[in-house]
Design an enzyme around this catalytic site. Sequence first.
Site, PDB file in Angstrom:
ATOM      1  N   CYS A 344       0.797  -1.233   0.000  1.00 40.48           N
ATOM      2  CA  CYS A 344       0.000   0.000   0.000  1.00 40.48           C
ATOM      3  C   CYS A 344       0.831   1.285   0.000  1.00 40.48           C
ATOM      4  O   CYS A 344       0.507   2.203  -0.757  1.00 40.48           O
ATOM      5  CB  CYS A 344      -0.994   0.015   1.158  1.00 40.48           C
ATOM      6  SG  CYS A 344      -1.057  -1.437   2.175  1.00 40.48           S
ATOM      7  N   ARG A 373       7.234 -10.850   5.621  1.00 40.33           N
ATOM      8  CA  ARG A 373       6.884 -10.595   7.014  1.00 40.33           C
ATOM      9  C   ARG A 373       7.536 -11.651   7.884  1.00 40.33           C
ATOM     10  O   ARG A 373       7.517 -12.832   7.553  1.00 40.33           O
ATOM     11  CB  ARG A 373       5.364 -10.626   7.209  1.00 40.33           C
ATOM     12  CG  ARG A 373       4.687  -9.497   6.452  1.00 40.33           C
ATOM     13  CD  ARG A 373       3.206  -9.523   6.640  1.00 40.33           C
ATOM     14  NE  ARG A 373       2.567  -8.643   5.655  1.00 40.33           N
ATOM     15  CZ  ARG A 373       1.271  -8.636   5.394  1.00 40.33           C
ATOM     16  NH1 ARG A 373       0.486  -9.454   6.053  1.00 40.33           N
ATOM     17  NH2 ARG A 373       0.770  -7.823   4.490  1.00 40.33           N
ATOM     18  N   GLN A 391       0.912 -11.174  -2.762  1.00 39.14           N
ATOM     19  CA  GLN A 391      -0.507 -10.828  -2.637  1.00 39.14           C
ATOM     20  C   GLN A 391      -1.054 -10.451  -4.007  1.00 39.14           C
ATOM     21  O   GLN A 391      -0.359  -9.803  -4.782  1.00 39.14           O
ATOM     22  CB  GLN A 391      -0.663  -9.619  -1.717  1.00 39.14           C
ATOM     23  CG  GLN A 391      -0.255  -9.875  -0.288  1.00 39.14           C
ATOM     24  CD  GLN A 391      -0.422  -8.616   0.543  1.00 39.14           C
ATOM     25  OE1 GLN A 391       0.085  -7.564   0.194  1.00 39.14           O
ATOM     26  NE2 GLN A 391      -1.159  -8.726   1.637  1.00 39.14           N
ATOM     27  N   ASP A 393      -2.751  -8.037  -4.861  1.00 44.13           N
ATOM     28  CA  ASP A 393      -3.119  -6.810  -4.158  1.00 44.13           C
ATOM     29  C   ASP A 393      -3.678  -5.756  -5.113  1.00 44.13           C
ATOM     30  O   ASP A 393      -3.339  -5.758  -6.291  1.00 44.13           O
ATOM     31  CB  ASP A 393      -1.852  -6.256  -3.487  1.00 44.13           C
ATOM     32  CG  ASP A 393      -2.165  -5.537  -2.199  1.00 44.13           C
ATOM     33  OD1 ASP A 393      -3.355  -5.405  -1.873  1.00 44.13           O
ATOM     34  OD2 ASP A 393      -1.216  -5.107  -1.519  1.00 44.13           O
ATOM     35  N   HIS A 395      -5.219  -1.421  -4.758  1.00 44.13           N
ATOM     36  CA  HIS A 395      -5.699  -0.311  -3.934  1.00 44.13           C
ATOM     37  C   HIS A 395      -6.555   0.593  -4.785  1.00 44.13           C
ATOM     38  O   HIS A 395      -6.147   0.990  -5.868  1.00 44.13           O
ATOM     39  CB  HIS A 395      -4.524   0.438  -3.317  1.00 44.13           C
ATOM     40  CG  HIS A 395      -3.770  -0.426  -2.357  1.00 44.13           C
ATOM     41  ND1 HIS A 395      -2.631  -1.114  -2.722  1.00 44.13           N
ATOM     42  CD2 HIS A 395      -4.049  -0.786  -1.092  1.00 44.13           C
ATOM     43  CE1 HIS A 395      -2.231  -1.839  -1.689  1.00 44.13           C
ATOM     44  NE2 HIS A 395      -3.071  -1.670  -0.693  1.00 44.13           N
ATOM     45  N   LYS A 479     -12.818  -4.365   8.112  1.00 47.01           N
ATOM     46  CA  LYS A 479     -12.688  -5.122   6.867  1.00 47.01           C
ATOM     47  C   LYS A 479     -13.756  -6.183   6.725  1.00 47.01           C
ATOM     48  O   LYS A 479     -14.479  -6.494   7.677  1.00 47.01           O
ATOM     49  CB  LYS A 479     -11.306  -5.767   6.787  1.00 47.01           C
ATOM     50  CG  LYS A 479     -10.959  -6.599   7.994  1.00 47.01           C
ATOM     51  CD  LYS A 479      -9.526  -7.122   7.908  1.00 47.01           C
ATOM     52  CE  LYS A 479      -9.207  -7.923   9.142  1.00 47.01           C
ATOM     53  NZ  LYS A 479      -8.114  -8.855   9.003  1.00 47.01           N
ATOM     54  N   HIS A 525      -8.313  -1.414   0.268  1.00 49.96           N
ATOM     55  CA  HIS A 525      -7.340  -2.488   0.018  1.00 49.96           C
ATOM     56  C   HIS A 525      -8.145  -3.747  -0.278  1.00 49.96           C
ATOM     57  O   HIS A 525      -9.143  -3.997   0.385  1.00 49.96           O
ATOM     58  CB  HIS A 525      -6.484  -2.816   1.240  1.00 49.96           C
ATOM     59  CG  HIS A 525      -5.906  -1.641   1.956  1.00 49.96           C
ATOM     60  ND1 HIS A 525      -4.561  -1.365   1.954  1.00 49.96           N
ATOM     61  CD2 HIS A 525      -6.472  -0.678   2.715  1.00 49.96           C
ATOM     62  CE1 HIS A 525      -4.331  -0.293   2.690  1.00 49.96           C
ATOM     63  NE2 HIS A 525      -5.468   0.143   3.166  1.00 49.96           N
TER      64      HIS A 525
HETATM   65 ZN   LIG Z   1      -3.002  -2.451   1.151  1.00 48.84          ZN
END
Ligand SMILES: [Zn+2]
Length: 650
Positions: A344, A373, A391, A393, A395, A479, A525
């Site tokens: 992000c 991580r 991910q 991912d 945004h 979320k 997200h």
């Molecule tokens: Zn994010």
Amino acid sequence: MKTNITMNVTITLPDGSAKEYPQGVKGSEIASGISEGLARNALAIEVNGEVWDLSRPITSNANVKILTWNDTTGKSTFWHSSAHLMAEALESLYPGVKFGIGPAIANGFYYDIDLNGKPFGDEELVAVEKKMKELAKANLVYSREDVSKSEALKYFTKKGDQYKLELIKDLKDGSITFYNQGNFTDLCKGPHIPNTGFIKAVKLLNVAGAYWRGDEKNKMLTRIYGITFPKQKELEEYLHLLEEAKKRDHRKLGKELELFAFSDKVGQGLPLWLPKGTILRERLEQFLRKAQVKAGYDPVVTPHIGGKSLYVTSGHYEKYGKDSFQPIHTPDENEEFLLKPMNCPHHCEIYKVKPRSYRDLPIRFAEFGTVYRYEQSGELHGLTRVRGFTQDDAHIFCRPDQVKDEFIKVIDLVLHVFNSLGFSDYTAQVSLRDPDNKEKYIGGDELWDRAEREIQEAADEKGLKTVAVKGEAAFYGPKLDFMVKDALGRSWQLGTIQVDYQLPQRFQLEYIGADNQRHTPVMIHRAPFGSLERFVAVLIEHCAGNFPLWLAPDQIAVLPISERFNDYAQHVFDKLKAQDIRGLLDNRDEKIGRKIRDAETKKIPYMLIVGEREENESKVAVRRHGQGDQGSVPLDDFVNEFQRECSAPV
Ligand SMILES: [Zn+2]
Ligand SMILES: [Zn+2]
């Protein structure tokens, strides 16, 4: 004249209906009043959100729910009571055994015990199991007893159980209860099922070591895991499921199907994708990329590291910095970089490369972004808990008035992914903040309330089955998490969608509104797969390695029945390859039976067997994995039919 002064209490049931009962009414009496069947199956009662024994008097107005095996809390009460039953069995077989804690877990229960060095293995498990069944049959009643702290200390001092004494020392006088059943007494706040007779099926599963209170400086205790059921048939089904889960374990299949591997030298928790696994992964990526282009996403690519200040701005450093991978330093400039824990912040910087107008919004940046991580080595597990993962991912930056619409569009995309991959049973969890611990979260009440409300509204509009859970939100926003049930009925958390009013403020993102003023956009997200690693793990276990044709790393195996037909087999194979069909040609000097067995083990969907007749007639003999012979067809017909079957979902 007789006066009858009894106080009444109002008991409200889950359907909203209310009834007066004499003060001190018991859960068991309320259950009997509803139906005989319910009374027979009742395990415990929820009273104003707390789970109680059915025999405990209710002395004030209450909202109640009778709990049975069908309720999660009913099950956990059943399993915790089974831990007490196991403790009683252990005490009768091993006088002087000492007990740590014995909670219910997601599937069953355990008890940590100190056997003073006595060996405990499979044979002993069977003996304890037998004793438990015997005691269960005796219908021993679980009874609750209030005790003072000094009485409690006295009892366990006499018994010589230092673990219970340690637990009692942390408790407040006046809040301590014992539970008794048969000859066994335990320190316990309850609740419990009425009696041991409910426990009809028992299986002790395994034994492990566990440090007292999880501290390695303490003594290692023996942890015994078990599971119990109200019906023998349910135990049999559960054991069958366990067997099936073992066969489908993605770590086992990942190795057998050559999908992924780990290397100590590369590092634990860092998966290596092998060629076949990479095909699978890339097919999933292509599928989602296509769906995202259609839905108006713009692909972006960002680096695997980012300057420390990026994460100081985003708040990730403050939250995770100490407990994660430490910064990388450059030798001369002494710059500090962090391995990217999230995509992000990078995407926020992309948003900032030029001024944005309200007419540009929403802007949707998508990236298959690899993040790192730190997880403790003991937490790592196959592809589901790793230290580096990718991910799917994206945004979305939008105006506040676009949030709900965008959220709905994301829900559509997530459901498209699930339906295309054969996950038809899912629920959604709305993860809210813990109202009693607001300081754990960034941002004010107004923003949180609004975000929480809009998520719920979007989910409702899509007709999603949702449960709201307090305290499960991320630190920067509420979320929507999707819980997906696999073929074995196990729940997995996959896709996630998150509203974020905080990060755009931290990065001072803006757009010029219709009013010519500067405004802050809202960020969403989202990741339908969650991560490719986790998703592939779940998919492997869901389909037991039998991937849909469009995903299968090897779709066909061409198997000549003897070396004489290797040339024709090669011709068939080349023709398939020219049509982008993936697979292998097995021209080893082996018997055809062996070649078929190997292709079956590799779970290759189609086997094409070729011999004299096939060569003379330009045909292939088709065999489907797990289904056997399908007959001979002209090669061209097979190709056409195959192409129709293997097209990816759109
Ligand atoms: Zn994010
Ligand atoms: Zn207990």
